[in-house]
Design a protein around this motif. Sequence first.
Motif, short mmCIF file in Angstrom:
data_model
loop_
_atom_site.label_atom_id
_atom_site.label_comp_id
_atom_site.label_asym_id
_atom_site.label_seq_id
_atom_site.Cartn_x
_atom_site.Cartn_y
_atom_site.Cartn_z
N LYS A 1 0.63 -1.16 0.00
CA LYS A 1 0.03 0.11 0.10
C LYS A 1 0.88 1.17 0.02
CE LYS A 1 -4.01 -1.31 2.85
NZ LYS A 1 -5.32 -0.51 2.79
N LYS A 2 2.12 1.25 0.42
CA LYS A 2 3.06 2.30 0.54
C LYS A 2 2.32 3.12 1.59
CE LYS A 2 5.76 1.83 -3.50
NZ LYS A 2 5.51 0.64 -3.57
N GLU A 3 1.91 2.73 2.78
CA GLU A 3 1.00 3.70 3.61
C GLU A 3 2.01 3.56 4.94
OE1 GLU A 3 -1.43 5.58 3.97
OE2 GLU A 3 -2.62 5.07 2.07
N PHE A 4 2.84 4.89 5.24
CA PHE A 4 3.74 4.66 6.21
C PHE A 4 3.46 6.01 7.25
CE2 PHE A 4 6.45 3.51 2.18
CZ PHE A 4 6.27 2.43 2.44
N ASN A 5 2.15 6.47 7.21
CA ASN A 5 1.85 7.89 7.96
C ASN A 5 1.98 7.26 9.37
OD1 ASN A 5 1.56 10.22 7.74
ND2 ASN A 5 -0.55 10.18 6.93
N HIS A 6 1.57 5.92 10.08
CA HIS A 6 1.56 5.48 11.24
C HIS A 6 2.87 5.65 11.70
CE1 HIS A 6 2.03 2.17 8.65
NE2 HIS A 6 2.05 1.20 9.63
N PHE A 7 4.08 5.15 10.82
CA PHE A 7 5.34 5.13 11.59
C PHE A 7 5.75 6.72 11.82
CE2 PHE A 7 5.64 1.45 8.44
CZ PHE A 7 5.32 0.51 9.53
N LYS A 8 5.37 7.42 10.60
CA LYS A 8 5.72 9.08 10.67
C LYS A 8 5.21 9.76 11.94
CE LYS A 8 5.99 12.73 7.47
NZ LYS A 8 4.71 13.59 7.54
N GLU A 9 4.00 9.48 12.40
CA GLU A 9 3.20 9.98 13.22
C GLU A 9 3.87 9.66 14.84
OE1 GLU A 9 -0.86 9.35 12.99
OE2 GLU A 9 -1.10 10.74 11.42
N VAL B 1 13.10 1.68 15.28
CA VAL B 1 14.00 1.16 14.47
C VAL B 1 13.42 -0.27 13.52
CG1 VAL B 1 16.12 -0.62 14.44
CG2 VAL B 1 15.74 1.45 16.24
N MET B 2 13.64 -0.23 12.16
CA MET B 2 13.19 -1.04 11.27
C MET B 2 14.08 -1.94 10.90
SD MET B 2 10.61 1.10 8.75
CE MET B 2 9.39 2.09 9.30
N PHE B 3 13.60 -3.26 10.65
CA PHE B 3 14.79 -4.33 10.22
C PHE B 3 14.02 -4.93 9.09
CE2 PHE B 3 12.22 -6.62 13.47
CZ PHE B 3 12.16 -7.99 12.83
N ILE C 1 10.75 6.46 5.28
CA ILE C 1 10.47 7.22 6.62
C ILE C 1 12.14 7.07 7.33
CG2 ILE C 1 10.03 6.15 9.03
CD1 ILE C 1 7.67 7.13 7.19
N ASP C 2 12.31 8.38 7.93
CA ASP C 2 13.64 8.81 8.63
C ASP C 2 13.86 8.09 9.79
OD1 ASP C 2 15.88 10.11 8.07
OD2 ASP C 2 15.13 11.91 8.93
N LYS D 1 19.89 8.34 25.07
CA LYS D 1 20.35 9.52 24.32
C LYS D 1 22.01 9.37 24.21
CE LYS D 1 16.64 12.17 25.15
NZ LYS D 1 15.70 11.01 25.15
N LYS D 2 22.42 8.12 24.10
CA LYS D 2 23.57 7.93 23.77
C LYS D 2 24.35 8.25 22.27
CE LYS D 2 24.90 4.42 27.40
NZ LYS D 2 23.71 3.97 28.01
N HIS D 3 23.18 8.07 21.46
CA HIS D 3 23.22 8.50 20.04
C HIS D 3 22.03 9.06 19.51
CE1 HIS D 3 21.74 5.87 16.98
NE2 HIS D 3 21.41 5.13 18.17
N THR D 4 22.36 10.15 18.40
CA THR D 4 21.16 10.76 18.08
C THR D 4 20.97 10.85 16.57
OG1 THR D 4 22.62 12.84 18.29
CG2 THR D 4 20.73 12.52 19.82
N GLU D 5 22.14 10.43 16.04
CA GLU D 5 22.14 10.51 14.49
C GLU D 5 21.44 9.18 13.87
OE1 GLU D 5 25.61 7.96 15.45
OE2 GLU D 5 24.54 9.75 16.26
N ILE D 6 20.80 9.27 12.59
CA ILE D 6 20.13 8.03 12.04
C ILE D 6 21.09 7.22 11.38
CG2 ILE D 6 18.30 7.46 10.60
CD1 ILE D 6 16.76 9.87 12.08
N VAL D 7 21.03 5.85 11.65
CA VAL D 7 21.92 4.75 10.85
C VAL D 7 21.00 3.94 10.18
CG1 VAL D 7 23.74 5.38 12.43
CG2 VAL D 7 22.17 3.59 12.82
N THR D 8 21.58 3.36 9.17
CA THR D 8 21.13 2.30 8.26
C THR D 8 22.36 1.21 8.33
OG1 THR D 8 19.75 3.35 6.98
CG2 THR D 8 20.45 1.38 6.40
N LYS D 9 22.20 0.25 8.92
CA LYS D 9 23.43 -1.03 9.09
C LYS D 9 22.90 -2.23 8.07
CE LYS D 9 25.82 -0.36 13.55
NZ LYS D 9 26.21 0.78 13.55
N VAL D 10 23.90 -2.46 7.57
CA VAL D 10 23.96 -3.41 6.31
C VAL D 10 24.56 -4.77 6.92
CG1 VAL D 10 24.08 -4.32 4.25
CG2 VAL D 10 23.62 -1.95 4.52
N ILE D 11 23.70 -5.90 7.26
CA ILE D 11 24.33 -7.08 7.94
C ILE D 11 24.66 -8.11 6.77
CG2 ILE D 11 23.98 -9.09 9.34
CD1 ILE D 11 23.34 -6.82 11.10
#
Length: 337
Positions: free
Chosen positions: A132-140, A149-151, A158-159, A316-326
Motif C-alpha cells: 500500500k505504501k502507507e507509512f503515516n502511522h510510522f511517521k506520526e 528501528v526497522m529491520f 521514513i527517516d 540519548k547515547k546517540h542521536t544520528e540516524i543510521v542504516t546498518k547492513v548485515i
Amino acid sequence: MGKLTIKDIAKEFNVSISTVSKALNDSYEISEATKSKIQKYAKEHNYKPNFNALSLKNRSTKTIGIIIPTMLKYFFAQVFKGIEKTALERGYKVIACISNESYTKEVEIIEMLSNGSIDGFILSMSKETELKKEFNHFKETIENGTPIVMFDRVAAPIDCDKIITDDFNGALNTVEHLYKTGHKNIAFVSTLSNLHIGEQRLLGYKKGLENVGLPFNEKLVVNILDKDYKEYEAILIPFYKENKIDGVITTGESAAVAAMKAGLKSGLEIPKDLSVIAFSNGILARHSSPKMTTISQHGEQMGETAAKILIDKLEKKHTEIVTKVIKTDLVIRDSSR
C-alpha cells in the motif's frame, strides 16, 4: 482537522496548556466552572488524551514493543531472540506482537502500544503496508517522540534507524559460488517478488549471472506469490520438466524444501544433478534431507543490533540516524555440490 490536542483546547479558551491538562485531570487547582467548561468541550469534540504528550513525556517504561509480520518464518524468531537477549542485558522488557502481514493490524498494534506502554518500537513491516505504501502511522509515531528501528522490511521514505540484510550481494555471491562449482543453468524461485527484499535478491541474481558471463533467461525465474505452501511443488515439477536446470536459489526455506522435493520427484538427484540454496538459515535447513545449503541472514545478530541502536537512542547515547547492513554468509551443507 486531525485529532484534537490539548494545545487546540487551550487556544479555544485562551488558557495555558497546563490549565487544560489540570482541568481534564480534574485537579482541585482549577475552578469548577472552568473545569466543566473545558471537560464538556473536550467530550463534545471527542478529545482523546495522547498519553505520550504530556504527563508521560518523561516517564520511561523500560519496555520495547516488537512487531513482526508473521510467526511462520524462523528468521523472525531468530531476530526476536537477539532483541530479547540484548534488551534483558540492558534492563528492558519486551512486548511482542504479530501483524499477520496486515496493514490494519499493524496500525492497531502501534496505536495500542503508543499510549505510554512502551518507550520505542523495533519492527519489520507487514507485506500489506509495503504494497500500500502507507507509512503515516510510522511517521506520526516518530513525530510523537516514540522512536522506531526497522529491520529487514523497511520503509525507504521514513527517516528512522534501519537494519537490513545485504540481499543483493547475498544473491550475487550465491550465483558466483554455483558457477564456480560447475553450474550453468541456475534458476531463481521467489515467494517475495512484490517486496523490496525480493526485488533486491532478484537483481543480485541477475548481476551474478552477468558477472560470470551466463545469459539471463526470464524462463528460469519462478514467482510463486500468495500461494499456499502445499502448491509450491505442483508449480515446480512442470518447471523442471520444461527447463534443464542444475541449480536453484530460493528466497526462503520452505520454497527450497519444495524445490528439493519437486526435484526428487522429477528424478533428479540432489546434489548430483541439482543444487538447491535458500535464503535464511533456520530449522528447516538443518533438518531437511539432504541438509540444506543456505544464505545465512544472521537474524540473531540483526536483532541484537536493532535493540542496541534503539536502547542507545532511548538513553540519548546517540542521536544520528543510521542504516546498518548485515552481510550474509553462505553456509554450505549437503544440498549443493
